[in-house]
Design an enzyme around this catalytic site. Structure first.
Site, mmCIF file in Angstrom:
data_model
loop_
_atom_site.group_PDB
_atom_site.id
_atom_site.type_symbol
_atom_site.label_atom_id
_atom_site.label_comp_id
_atom_site.label_asym_id
_atom_site.label_seq_id
_atom_site.Cartn_x
_atom_site.Cartn_y
_atom_site.Cartn_z
ATOM 1 C CB SER A 131 5.152 5.855 -2.836
ATOM 2 O OG SER A 131 4.771 6.203 -4.152
ATOM 3 C CD GLN A 176 -3.010 4.290 0.100
ATOM 4 O OE1 GLN A 176 -2.151 3.449 -0.143
ATOM 5 N NE2 GLN A 176 -3.577 5.030 -0.839
ATOM 6 C CD GLN A 220 -2.998 -1.062 2.201
ATOM 7 O OE1 GLN A 220 -2.732 -1.742 3.170
ATOM 8 N NE2 GLN A 220 -4.083 -0.322 2.096
ATOM 9 C CB SER A 221 0.592 4.371 -1.878
ATOM 10 O OG SER A 221 0.371 3.696 -3.087
ATOM 11 C CB THR A 222 0.512 6.496 2.490
ATOM 12 O OG1 THR A 222 -0.889 6.243 2.689
ATOM 13 C CG2 THR A 222 0.713 7.264 1.192
#
Length: 109
Positions: free
Chosen positions: A64, A26, A21-23
């Site tokens: 990311s 999240q 997951q990007s962050t």
């Protein structure tokens, strides 16, 4: 489950579940997405991989895929593929794997 696309050559190698997951926000707020990614290990078992041959790479949760950040998990995945150790890669969607041509090239090469 017998899938004609999965051969004994595939099953002789590992099934790798790649979670990203990007962050970190999240990861914290979208826990269902993280759980769905981990659940792909069950899908690998359904396709015939023994549990001991299913690897989960989750080092990139909160990282990311834009290419600006180093992704240790993606590096590990591409190394295992290059060594011929991987029979299948499972991810929720391809954007979890790579977002630019150079990353796709490393994965597919």
């Amino acid at each position: 489950m017998n899938d004609p696309k999965v051969t004994s050559a595939h099953l002789a190698r590992a099934a790798v579940v790649y979670c990203r997951q990007s962050t970190l926000i999240q990861v914290e707020r979208n826990r269902e997405s993280t759980l769905r990614q981990y659940d792909l290990a069950e899908r690998a078992a359904e396709l015939g991989w023994p549990r001991l041959a299913i690897r989960v790479i989750d080092a990139d949760l909160g990282v990311s895929g834009s290419g600006l950040a180093a992704r240790a998990g993606f590096t590990e995945l591409t190394e295992q593929i290059a060594l011929g150790q991987v029979g299948v890669v499972l991810a929720l969607e391809v954007s979890r794997l790579a977002r630019d041509n150079s990353a796709w090239y490393r994965l597919l090469d």
